[in-house]
Motif scaffolding. Sequence first.
Motif, short mmCIF file in Angstrom:
data_model
loop_
_atom_site.label_atom_id
_atom_site.label_comp_id
_atom_site.label_asym_id
_atom_site.label_seq_id
_atom_site.Cartn_x
_atom_site.Cartn_y
_atom_site.Cartn_z
N SER A 37 51.75 0.86 74.75
CA SER A 37 50.50 1.38 74.18
C SER A 37 49.38 1.39 75.21
CB SER A 37 50.06 0.52 72.98
OG SER A 37 51.04 0.48 71.98
N ASN A 55 56.70 4.82 69.60
CA ASN A 55 56.72 3.65 70.48
C ASN A 55 57.36 2.55 69.66
OD1 ASN A 55 56.19 1.38 72.01
ND2 ASN A 55 53.96 1.56 71.91
N ASN A 76 54.73 2.31 66.32
CA ASN A 76 53.56 3.15 66.11
C ASN A 76 53.84 4.52 66.73
OD1 ASN A 76 52.00 1.19 64.85
ND2 ASN A 76 50.91 0.60 66.72
N ILE A 109 52.19 7.52 69.02
CA ILE A 109 51.18 7.59 70.07
C ILE A 109 51.05 9.02 70.57
CG2 ILE A 109 51.31 5.19 70.84
CD1 ILE A 109 53.41 5.98 72.88
N PHE A 144 47.72 6.70 76.37
CA PHE A 144 48.12 6.92 74.98
C PHE A 144 46.99 6.59 74.01
CE2 PHE A 144 52.33 5.86 76.92
CZ PHE A 144 52.92 7.11 76.73
N GLU A 145 46.88 7.39 72.96
CA GLU A 145 46.07 7.07 71.78
C GLU A 145 47.03 6.70 70.66
OE1 GLU A 145 43.65 9.41 68.24
OE2 GLU A 145 43.83 10.37 70.20
N THR A 146 46.83 5.55 70.06
CA THR A 146 47.67 5.15 68.94
C THR A 146 47.21 5.86 67.68
OG1 THR A 146 48.19 2.99 69.90
CG2 THR A 146 48.45 3.22 67.52
#
Length: 601
Positions: free
Chosen positions: A446, A511, A527, A529, A545-547
């Motif tokens: 992440s 992920n 999650n 991403i 990455f943006e979750t």
Amino acid sequence: MFQTYDDTPDPSRHPARLEALRAELARRELDGFLVPRADAHQGEYVAGHDARLRWLTGFSGSAGFAIVTAAEAGVFIDGRYRVQVKAEIPLEVMTPVHWPEIKPGPWLIQALPEGGRVGFDPWLHTRKEIQELEKALEGTGIALIAVEQNPIDAIWPDQPAPPVGLVRVWPGDLAGESAAEKRARIAGLLKAAGQRAAVITLPDSISWLLNIRGADVPKNPVVQAFAIIEDNGHVAVFTNPAKFSAEIRAGLGNEVQILPPEAFTPALTNLSGPVRIDPATAPEQAFRLVESMKTRIAPAQDPILMPKAIKNGAEIQGMRASHQRDGAAMVEVLAWLDARAPELDSAPLTEIDVAKKLEEARVRQGILDVSFDSIVGSGPNGAINHYHVSEGSNRRIMTGEILLIDSGGQYKDGTTDITRTLPMGQVDPAIRRPYTRVLQGMIALSRARFPKGVAGMHLDPIARAPLWSEGFDFDHGTGHGVGAGLSVHEGPVRIARISDIPLQAGMILSNEPGYYREGEYGIRIENLIAVIPVDSPDGRDMLGFETLTLAPIDTRLIDRDLMSRDEIDWLNSYHARVRDEIGPLLDAPLRAWLEAATQPL
């Protein structure tokens, strides 16, 4: 719609089917036959009409194949299904084969040492697959024979009819680009490459191109069809015309023609080359038909794959919105499980109870369907990577076990996929160490920052390193691509040892590192991403990455002594974001539960 639980494996009925197939092969003077999991579109999920592998063997996994000879029947499965397959196939007449460690070529050479004729359905295998097998069999005397009619269809008396799911429009505000603009973009790619047309066989590619969604296969809102797009943007779609209403036809315009499936074969023999066809995704038969007219083929990747994988701002925003509502559904279920855990001895709870609760909670958030059959694995069932709960396998959840829940939804604006692992009461303290290592791997990925050009194979070790430090590992990829309101498993990008495709901004992946102890328990935390640009102090093109997923990660199983300050800060920050974005969607009791579940470490 949604999940079914009445498909309990019954290995007793499959030996007779195997013998019927052998009799049909003998009648056709074939010494063997390839039985893939795939349909003609190479989709992960197949309609009932195309579920030949499952009908023959009982194996229900999403990947695999069988090879049947007069003396042997091998069911080839990868690491995800090596526990599951043993419960589903009749082991007295079929043998699990560890694939890709054992490849079909060497297996056939051992099974048919004197040579022989091995049949295959050219609509169900890609050109790449057939060429690789032919190369492996060179000089062995074993010949691959394309059959005109699939022998399983000939012995399957109650084979379901092909699906006719109604088509709906994917709105422009979610697509971020009109179908006409997409057609023009893909046509421009063909023209720049000097190609007159491209044959498209992947339903999600066609659905993305035309901004439509369908209901032909479970869990994936795609339209099963073939298509040909020309360098002028004209598209011919080959599928049952009954799927398209007059209104949708009118919306697609005159440049999109809807034709019946039987028109596809003559269309392939009337193309002007060069014709682009993807050897990795298109059926062998498509190549053979074009080649029969001496038309030049330009073997190349489906031109829609990468544009589809790289989501635009509207698609990502739709995914964000769907994940907020999905997070609210997950909070409802997690809070409910927390309340039920102390009562397990007196008030029994089963895996199916949890799967149904997941669906009910998501229905309240506007779900259209689940995005895959929910995996609710308690105790030893959690160790089965892609466990499918049925009435026969359904297990009572016991105090002191951990519960793995992997589930997702198809919403009006996006697709979700989330996994959480949680304790049902007091569990063995030894579980804390692998759980923490899995969480550390998920956090490490992440937080990853990397230069443009880095591929999934380069990032995969980041998520595994904490597990490797203990001598642990897991037998699946770390992440798969995810469609925007399309297939939850979307190619071509992955985070896996075998993926050399560079990541680009706009791609969405899972992920999900894990740890599995056969016969005891499974751990996975997942999650979704999105790849985003990030700043670099020296001006490099960097990505991160943006979750997207928003739901609490259970902290009761964490060994805090193993966690670094940076890892704890990431988890606390993530939980603060979950509270901020999900809290307003919840009623007061659920907000209170969420506050408690996401307290900073």
